[in-house]
Design an enzyme around this catalytic site. Sequence first.
Site, PDB file in Angstrom:
ATOM      1  N   GLY A 284       0.394  -1.568   0.087  1.00  0.00           N
ATOM      2  CA  GLY A 284       0.321  -0.098  -0.169  1.00  0.00           C
ATOM      3  C   GLY A 284       0.890   1.556   0.099  1.00  0.00           C
ATOM      4  O   GLY A 284       0.249   2.220   0.872  1.00  0.00           O
TER       5      GLY A 284
ATOM      6  N   SER B 195       1.512   3.681  -2.685  1.00  0.00           N
ATOM      7  CA  SER B 195       1.921   3.947  -3.701  1.00  0.00           C
ATOM      8  C   SER B 195       1.299   5.590  -3.015  1.00  0.00           C
ATOM      9  O   SER B 195       1.257   6.564  -4.070  1.00  0.00           O
ATOM     10  CB  SER B 195       0.835   3.590  -4.564  1.00  0.00           C
ATOM     11  OG  SER B 195      -0.715   3.413  -4.079  1.00  0.00           O
ATOM     12  N   SER B 196       0.358   5.371  -1.374  1.00  0.00           N
ATOM     13  CA  SER B 196       0.087   6.899  -1.834  1.00  0.00           C
ATOM     14  C   SER B 196      -0.772   7.078   0.080  1.00  0.00           C
ATOM     15  O   SER B 196      -0.708   5.536   0.195  1.00  0.00           O
ATOM     16  CB  SER B 196      -1.942   7.280  -2.195  1.00  0.00           C
ATOM     17  OG  SER B 196      -2.015   6.567  -2.095  1.00  0.00           O
ATOM     18  N   GLY B 197      -0.727   7.983   0.312  1.00  0.00           N
ATOM     19  CA  GLY B 197      -1.607   8.446   1.996  1.00  0.00           C
ATOM     20  C   GLY B 197       0.050   7.753   2.909  1.00  0.00           C
ATOM     21  O   GLY B 197       0.736   7.865   2.937  1.00  0.00           O
TER      22      GLY B 197
ATOM     23  N   ASP C 244      -1.431  -5.941  -5.866  1.00  0.00           N
ATOM     24  CA  ASP C 244      -2.295  -6.468  -5.542  1.00  0.00           C
ATOM     25  C   ASP C 244      -2.463  -7.703  -3.230  1.00  0.00           C
ATOM     26  O   ASP C 244      -2.444  -8.297  -4.396  1.00  0.00           O
ATOM     27  CB  ASP C 244      -3.149  -7.282  -6.046  1.00  0.00           C
ATOM     28  CG  ASP C 244      -4.302  -6.956  -5.851  1.00  0.00           C
ATOM     29  OD1 ASP C 244      -5.053  -6.420  -4.693  1.00  0.00           O
ATOM     30  OD2 ASP C 244      -5.880  -6.278  -7.086  1.00  0.00           O
TER      31      ASP C 244
ATOM     32  N   SER D 148      -3.545  -0.354  11.505  1.00  0.00           N
ATOM     33  CA  SER D 148      -4.905  -0.184  11.881  1.00  0.00           C
ATOM     34  C   SER D 148      -5.070   0.976  12.421  1.00  0.00           C
ATOM     35  O   SER D 148      -4.848   1.335  11.134  1.00  0.00           O
ATOM     36  CB  SER D 148      -4.896  -1.088  13.296  1.00  0.00           C
ATOM     37  OG  SER D 148      -5.673  -1.369  14.005  1.00  0.00           O
TER      38      SER D 148
ATOM     39  N   TYR E 240     -14.861   0.000   6.905  1.00  0.00           N
ATOM     40  CA  TYR E 240     -13.352  -0.222   7.287  1.00  0.00           C
ATOM     41  C   TYR E 240     -13.900  -0.351   9.080  1.00  0.00           C
ATOM     42  O   TYR E 240     -12.030  -0.784   9.153  1.00  0.00           O
ATOM     43  CB  TYR E 240     -13.416   1.795   7.549  1.00  0.00           C
ATOM     44  CG  TYR E 240     -11.488   2.294   7.723  1.00  0.00           C
ATOM     45  CD1 TYR E 240     -10.691   1.891   6.652  1.00  0.00           C
ATOM     46  CD2 TYR E 240     -11.982   2.396   8.676  1.00  0.00           C
ATOM     47  CE1 TYR E 240      -9.771   2.075   7.010  1.00  0.00           C
ATOM     48  CE2 TYR E 240     -10.435   3.206   9.080  1.00  0.00           C
ATOM     49  CZ  TYR E 240      -8.848   2.826   8.012  1.00  0.00           C
ATOM     50  OH  TYR E 240      -7.890   2.968   8.257  1.00  0.00           O
TER      51      TYR E 240
ATOM     52  N   LYS F 172     -10.683  -3.358  10.684  1.00  0.00           N
ATOM     53  CA  LYS F 172      -9.543  -2.592  11.782  1.00  0.00           C
ATOM     54  C   LYS F 172      -9.957  -3.245  12.861  1.00  0.00           C
ATOM     55  O   LYS F 172      -9.061  -4.003  13.805  1.00  0.00           O
ATOM     56  CB  LYS F 172      -9.657  -1.252  11.764  1.00  0.00           C
ATOM     57  CG  LYS F 172      -9.456  -0.542  10.356  1.00  0.00           C
ATOM     58  CD  LYS F 172      -7.798  -0.651  10.045  1.00  0.00           C
ATOM     59  CE  LYS F 172      -7.970  -0.037   8.788  1.00  0.00           C
ATOM     60  NZ  LYS F 172      -6.208  -0.313   8.034  1.00  0.00           N
TER      61      LYS F 172
END
Length: 268
Positions: free
Chosen positions: A9, A11-13, A50, A128, A142, A146
């Site tokens: 994960g 690529s962003s954020g 993925d 988390s 979501y 978590k």
Amino acid sequence: MASTVWISGASSGLGLHTARALEAAGFSVIAGARSFSEQKEAGLWQLPLDVTDEKSIDHFVETALSIGGAPDILINCAGVLILGACESYAPDELRQVLETNFLGQAAMISRVLPLMRQRGKGRIVNFSSVNGLLGIPFQGAYVASKHAIEGYSECLALECRPFGVEVMLVEPGDHRSGSKNYRRISRGMGEENPYKPAFETATQRIAWDEAHGCDPDKLGRKIAKVLKKRHMPRRLRVASLDQHLAVWLHDLLPAWLFDWIIGSYYRK
């Protein structure tokens, strides 16, 4: 020799900010994301990944092993958010969130943990959220994912300890991290939906909190700092004071009173 980190994960954020912080701190980083092609950019390797696709995981693991050998650290950061009323989620939307956020982490761990056990050491960091500790309206899928990560990681830590493998949960609050890139609205939230007025008000508050959230670069640096220590804590919570307070009040107050406080906040 620099420790090798695999991170999903990225690529962003928060995944992107964490990967960059680790590379800047001297770690050897191999980053995975669905949008990546195989290349080395800005000092770190980028590989397509993925976490909901077994073949994609297999390819990532094989390629990453050929680049840098077995990882010292696995960071699971891939995630997706679909906003909607619990009643209104379509089954495929629930599956997408759970498969990405929770089952994707479990799949990566199942592939990497044998490599760590063979070496008698390793570290697994599972992203988390503060929402893994309490619920807020219109993030039911979501929040469920978590909460699953929280329980799974506690069990994992107990099982892995005899093999020299540590597990840490990262519990971020709101961060200015470009979450629009992975946030969607449930198809069920049309104008005729009875929850629509409350949904609009709550999601405006959610968007404001994210836009005014903590600095994601600081979170990345905190993770890098912890990973340089001899032992990791079980939990690393990085949030604003009011979000820390919300977690404490969730455990201290009667449910009706806490629900009233949180409900009032998202009705503003």
